[in-house]
Scaffold this active site. Structure first.
Site, PDB file in Angstrom:
ATOM      1  N   GLY A   4       0.815  -1.216   0.000  1.00 37.88           N
ATOM      2  CA  GLY A   4       0.000   0.000   0.000  1.00 37.88           C
ATOM      3  C   GLY A   4       0.848   1.266   0.000  1.00 37.88           C
ATOM      4  O   GLY A   4       0.420   2.308  -0.498  1.00 37.88           O
ATOM      5  N   GLU A  55       1.734   1.818  -3.448  1.00 35.04           N
ATOM      6  CA  GLU A  55       0.497   2.183  -4.146  1.00 35.04           C
ATOM      7  C   GLU A  55       0.128   3.652  -3.905  1.00 35.04           C
ATOM      8  O   GLU A  55      -0.445   4.305  -4.770  1.00 35.04           O
ATOM      9  CB  GLU A  55      -0.649   1.252  -3.717  1.00 35.04           C
ATOM     10  CG  GLU A  55      -0.438  -0.171  -4.227  1.00 35.04           C
ATOM     11  CD  GLU A  55      -1.487  -1.141  -3.709  1.00 35.04           C
ATOM     12  OE1 GLU A  55      -1.479  -1.401  -2.489  1.00 35.04           O
ATOM     13  OE2 GLU A  55      -2.313  -1.604  -4.513  1.00 35.04           O
TER      14      GLU A  55
HETATM   15  N1  3HC Z   1       1.532  -3.742   9.211  1.00 36.40           N
HETATM   16  C1  3HC Z   1       1.614  -3.856  10.556  1.00 36.40           C
HETATM   17  N2  3HC Z   1       2.767  -4.081  11.208  1.00 36.40           N
HETATM   18  C2  3HC Z   1       3.882  -4.193  10.476  1.00 36.40           C
HETATM   19  C3  3HC Z   1       3.863  -4.098   9.070  1.00 36.40           C
HETATM   20  C4  3HC Z   1       2.625  -3.857   8.440  1.00 36.40           C
HETATM   21  N3  3HC Z   1       2.536  -3.719   7.110  1.00 36.40           N
HETATM   22  N4  3HC Z   1       5.131  -4.262   8.618  1.00 36.40           N
HETATM   23  C5  3HC Z   1       5.898  -4.439   9.683  1.00 36.40           C
HETATM   24  N5  3HC Z   1       5.157  -4.404  10.814  1.00 36.40           N
HETATM   25  C6  3HC Z   1       5.649  -4.519  12.193  1.00 36.40           C
HETATM   26  C7  3HC Z   1       6.228  -5.883  12.480  1.00 36.40           C
HETATM   27  O1  3HC Z   1       5.233  -6.794  12.896  1.00 36.40           O
HETATM   28  C8  3HC Z   1       7.222  -5.586  13.570  1.00 36.40           C
HETATM   29  O2  3HC Z   1       6.512  -5.457  14.769  1.00 36.40           O
HETATM   30  P1  3HC Z   1       7.183  -5.908  16.149  1.00 36.40           P
HETATM   31  O3  3HC Z   1       8.408  -5.054  16.293  1.00 36.40           O
HETATM   32  O4  3HC Z   1       6.127  -5.638  17.139  1.00 36.40           O
HETATM   33  O5  3HC Z   1       7.500  -7.364  15.986  1.00 36.40           O
HETATM   34  C9  3HC Z   1       7.735  -4.186  13.215  1.00 36.40           C
HETATM   35  O6  3HC Z   1       6.745  -3.643  12.316  1.00 36.40           O
HETATM   36  C10 3HC Z   1       9.072  -4.178  12.512  1.00 36.40           C
HETATM   37  O7  3HC Z   1       9.027  -5.105  11.429  1.00 36.40           O
HETATM   38  P2  3HC Z   1      10.272  -6.046  11.069  1.00 36.40           P
HETATM   39  O8  3HC Z   1      10.761  -6.713  12.299  1.00 36.40           O
HETATM   40  O9  3HC Z   1       9.842  -6.878   9.939  1.00 36.40           O
HETATM   41  O10 3HC Z   1      11.339  -4.947  10.644  1.00 36.40           O
HETATM   42  P3  3HC Z   1      12.406  -4.978   9.473  1.00 36.40           P
HETATM   43  O11 3HC Z   1      13.138  -3.705   9.559  1.00 36.40           O
HETATM   44  O12 3HC Z   1      13.154  -6.271   9.496  1.00 36.40           O
HETATM   45  O13 3HC Z   1      11.566  -4.990   8.119  1.00 36.40           O
HETATM   46  C11 3HC Z   1       9.855  -4.305   6.563  1.00 36.40           C
HETATM   47  C12 3HC Z   1      10.767  -3.910   7.756  1.00 36.40           C
HETATM   48  C13 3HC Z   1      10.720  -4.585   5.338  1.00 36.40           C
HETATM   49  C14 3HC Z   1       8.950  -3.163   6.291  1.00 36.40           C
HETATM   50  C15 3HC Z   1       9.086  -5.592   6.941  1.00 36.40           C
HETATM   51  O14 3HC Z   1       8.449  -5.391   8.185  1.00 36.40           O
HETATM   52  C16 3HC Z   1       8.010  -5.971   5.961  1.00 36.40           C
HETATM   53  O15 3HC Z   1       8.299  -6.605   4.972  1.00 36.40           O
HETATM   54  N6  3HC Z   1       6.753  -5.619   6.278  1.00 36.40           N
HETATM   55  C17 3HC Z   1       5.603  -6.031   5.499  1.00 36.40           C
HETATM   56  C18 3HC Z   1       5.485  -5.259   4.230  1.00 36.40           C
HETATM   57  C19 3HC Z   1       4.267  -5.695   3.499  1.00 36.40           C
HETATM   58  O16 3HC Z   1       3.990  -6.876   3.328  1.00 36.40           O
HETATM   59  N7  3HC Z   1       3.510  -4.728   3.020  1.00 36.40           N
HETATM   60  C20 3HC Z   1       2.302  -5.008   2.300  1.00 36.40           C
HETATM   61  C21 3HC Z   1       1.186  -5.056   3.260  1.00 36.40           C
HETATM   62  S1  3HC Z   1      -0.316  -5.573   2.486  1.00 36.40           S
HETATM   63  C22 3HC Z   1      -0.875  -4.222   1.683  1.00 36.40           C
HETATM   64  O17 3HC Z   1      -0.230  -3.229   1.661  1.00 36.40           O
HETATM   65  C23 3HC Z   1      -2.213  -4.376   1.046  1.00 36.40           C
HETATM   66  C24 3HC Z   1      -2.501  -3.248   0.111  1.00 36.40           C
HETATM   67  O18 3HC Z   1      -2.213  -3.652  -1.184  1.00 36.40           O
HETATM   68  C25 3HC Z   1      -3.927  -2.847   0.193  1.00 36.40           C
END
Ligand code: 3HC
Ligand code: NAI
Length: 693
Positions: A102, A105
């Site tokens: 997102g 996006e």
């Molecule tokens: N939503 C909620 N929480 C999230 C999140 C998200 N999208 N991404 C990360 N977090 C949280 C993690 O759970 C973690 O929480 P914690 O410290 O309590 O355990 C904290 O943020 C830090 O995350 P990481 O330990 O993974 O930190 P890194 O620095 O290693 O990585 C990152 C950062 C690359 C951003 C990784 O967290 C990641 O890949 N996040 C997911 C990204 C993702 O999948 N985005 C797409 C979401 S779906 C979407 O957007 C739908 C849309 O199309 C409508």
């Protein structure tokens, strides 16, 4: 205005700044704040708008914890996006860290994108069993073209700023990683856009790259074929492809409708539920409740590895890959040369290492035949044969050689880490680090905490796992730890079913269809049936021994549970094997019958669920989800089924308990003895996946 978004001014340019730690996810208050911020900036007469984030990253995506309901209603993402696209002044997205899902996006709705050199871009929704549901499937191919969008969206790969610039995703890359420099560059870009009256073209209106693929079925068919093996069983990759097809063939708004419909289907289905659960499971595994966050870590500057066999070489590669020097010690020069030769070959064969990198990494690995060379290592990992007496004598030596405070780890796959630690004068420094084969490839690191392992050793082991890019899980001492202990249960039952009349292919196929890359018998063939088998002492007491006696050693000689084509290595079930098994079973008094696929599935997986519950009862695993992380990363459990604990919850614990009781009665055996915890959770309506021991 929301607290997580504020508006600042730099001359005529308004900056809409998001601040929602840790990753600036698009929680409801961020969406509301962005919408209000853009509106306020527009109404205040700003000449241009820069959308930028505080903290470590640009928006990393939707707030995954909001999925499945529960969040207060706020403006939707589409309203935020329209406000940006239709703004009467240029909107520039200024990107650092990661613009994901997102987040990307949102950036795709700016008129221009500026980033720092280290920024990364991606649509990783596929890894959550989803597709980009905020127009990303329609906008990305319009900017980067259909082939690149296909690749990015079906893998979720993050691309660099350089690649994004080349692909047309980013307009300008700032040669700095500082947020202040990014802000200044974005404001300068905004002023330039105003001064030069640059067009405010919306990405949705840029049709040239998608129109090239209108009616082009071939590109999509070829792409599907190319990824079929990798994505077998997963729904999301196919749904992502269908959206890009819609982008090629339909007007933007129609394409959006397709995206919306398919997104909802995935979002409400079991695969995405499992994958989203798994996302948080992996992150939860990093947390060890009794280890304070500020526990001092051992500064690991130099690592020693003992043994350059199957595991030792791969283990050493992990450290060299992240720039940590490794000393690898073997028992003689010949073994050392062979081991280092394999490491070099692995690097040379890898597509991700350039010839210069091969040399750089090899230069970080020093071979030796003298353990005294471990004297200056901060951490030593032992990977010699799986033999308790040998390991004990080695740890005695390491105790004498290694400097005080050095971490001493064993890569044992099943032995008692406490017993190993007890031979040293410093059991607090000893821990298990169970890598999986091939150790340079497999993600899982099953760390085994001894009774006396110090907090600092436990914390350092987890930290170093992160550093070498492993998924680490901390478990306790018991035979086989979490993964192999559960695997033994599955193996015992698989063998039993052959004795009752199931064929190896039938058993393997049930697991393959479930989503595992291969079943237990294909796996045995791959590893070699003669591991631990000695012709002279053979007792003909297992099917495996019977096969070895008949010259069937597995894939390595083309004959095992299956017969292998010498050229293609394709496996074919062999009637000779089936006859051998049948004769053996009958000689042991087993009646032969048809075993149904459903029975096979239950008898392979329910003992694992039962054992998982026992592991939790005994506090060997910290939480149910940790067991799932072990199985997904170490043993090929399909992530779209979450892991054995999540899967058991989705089947229903009461049903599983009933079945286990039935099998216990008809078959007997320790692994069918029902776990009291499992029974209690089934009665109370509890869950294995959320259970914390
Ligand atoms: N939503 C909620 N929480 C999230 C999140 C998200 N999208 N991404 C990360 N977090 C949280 C993690 O759970 C973690 O929480 P914690 O410290 O309590 O355990 C904290 O943020 C830090 O995350 P990481 O330990 O993974 O930190 P890194 O620095 O290693 O990585 C990152 C950062 C690359 C951003 C990784 O967290 C990641 O890949 N996040 C997911 C990204 C993702 O999948 N985005 C797409 C979401 S779906 C979407 O957007 C739908 C849309 O199309 C409508
Ligand atoms: P391997 O037999 O391939 O390698 C062991 C190496 O240790 C050999 O090269 C041998 O020469 C060397 N060695 C033996 N004694 C030595 C000594 N005294 N000093 C220095 N070197 C010595 O065995 P593998 O498969 O690498 O296993 C090593 C350990 O890793 C075992 O404990 C095993 O249980 C564990 N393990 C193995 C996995 C696998 O799939 N092979 C997976 C996970 C753990």
């Amino acid at each position: 205005m929301s607290e997580s978004v504020r508006v600042e001014r730099d001359g005529d340019v308004a900056l809409v700044i998001v601040n929602n730690p840790p990753v600036n996810a698009l929680s409801w208050h961020v969406r509301q704040g962005l919408f209000d911020g853009i509106t306020q900036a527009t109404e205040s007469g700003a000449s241009a708008i820069v959308v930028i984030c505080d903290g470590r990253t640009f928006i990393a995506g939707a707030d995954i914890s909001e999925f499945g309901g529960g969040a207060p209603q706020a403006v939707g993402l589409q309203e935020v996006q329209s406000a940006m696209e239709d703004a009467p002044v240029p909107v520039i997205a200024a990107i650092h860290g990661t613009a994901l899902g997102g987040g990307l996006e949102v950036a795709l709705c700016a008129h221009y994108r500026v980033s720092v050199a280290s920024a990364k871009f991606g649509l990783p929704e596929v890894n959550l069993g989803l597709l980009p549901g905020a127009g990303g499937t329609q906008r990305l191919p319009r900017l980067v073209g259909v082939p690149k969008a296909l690749e990015m969206m079906t893998t979720g790969r993050h691309i660099s700023s350089a690649e994004a610039k080349e692909g047309g995703l980013v307009d300008d890359v700032v040669d700095s990683d500082s947020l202040d420099d990014l802000r200044a560059a974005a404001v300068a870009f905004a002023n330039k856009a105003v001064d030069e009256n640059m067009p405010r073209t919306r990405v949705r209106d840029r049709n040239e790259l998608v129109e090239q693929h209108k009616g082009d079925e071939q590109t999509f068919a070829d792409f599907r074929k190319g990824i079929a093996r990798k994505t077998r069983g997963f729904l999301a990759p196919e749904y992502n492809i269908r959206c890009i097809e819609a982008a090629a063939n339909l007007p933007f708004d129609e394409g959006l409708k397709v995206e919306g419909k398919l997104f909802m289907e995935l979002m409400t289905g079991p695969q995405s539920a499992a994958q989203r659960y798994y996302f948080f499971a992996e992150r939860a595994a990093n947390k060890i409740p009794d280890i304070p966050k500020d526990t001092p870590l051992i500064d690991v500057q130099k690592v020693g590895v003992l043994g350059a066999g199957t595991m030792g070489g791969g283990i050493a590669m992990n450290f060299a890959n992240v720039g940590i020097p490794v000393t690898i010690v073997e028992r003689d020069q010949e073994s050392l040369d062979r081991g280092l030769g394999v490491v070099r070959k692995n690097y040379e064969r890898s597509r991700s290492t350039t010839p210069e990198q091969v040399e750089e990494r090899m230069a970080l690995i020093t071979g030796s035949t003298d353990k005294a060379d471990f004297a200056d290592c901060d951490m030593v990992i032992e990977a010699v044969f799986e033999d308790m007496d040998l390991k004990k004598s080695i740890f005695k030596e390491l105790d004498e050689i290694c400097k005080p405070g050095a971490l001493l780890a064993s890569n044992t796959s099943a032995l008692d880490v406490n017993e190993i630690a007890a031979v040293t004068s410093r059991p607090e420094s000893v821990i298990g680090m169970h890598f999986f084969s091939p150790a340079n490839v497999m993600k899982l690191l099953e760390n085994v905490r001894g009774d006396k392992s110090s907090d600092s050793v436990v914390a350092t082991t987890m930290a170093i796992g992160k550093k070498i890019k492993k998924v680490s899980v901390m478990v306790g001492v018991c035979p086989g730890f979490v993964g192999n202990r559960m695997l033994f249960m599955r193996g015992a039952e698989a063998e039993r079913m052959l004795m009752e009349g199931a064929t190896p292919a039938q058993v393997d196929n049930v697991l393959y269809e479930f989503g595992f890359p291969m079943g237990p018998f294909s796996m045995s063939d791959l590893a070699g049936l003669d591991i631990g088998w000695k012709e002279e002492t053979s007792s003909s007491s297992t099917i495996r021994e019977i096969l070895c006696e008949n010259g069937r050693r597995g894939q390595k000689n083309g004959r095992g549970y299956y017969t292998y084509d010498p050229d293609t290595r394709a496996a074919t079930p062999d009637p000779e094997v089936e006859q051998l098994i049948k004769d053996f079973a009958i000689s042991k008094g087993h009646e032969q019958r048809e075993v149904s696929d459903q029975e096979i599935l239950e008898r392979l997986l329910y003992p694992m669920v039962n054992e998982g519950a026992k592991i939790l009862e005994e506090k060997i695993a910290i939480r149910g989800s940790d067991i799932d992380v072990v199985w997904v990363n170490g043993y090929g459990w399909p992530v779209y089924r979450g892991g054995p604990m999540h899967w058991a919850d989705s089947v229903g614990l009461a049903e599983i308990v009933e079945k286990i009781k039935g099998y216990s009665e008809s078959l007997g055996g320790k692994h069918w003895t029902l776990s009291p915890l499992l029974e209690q959770l089934a009665t109370d309506g509890g869950q294995l996946q959320t259970y914390t021991s």
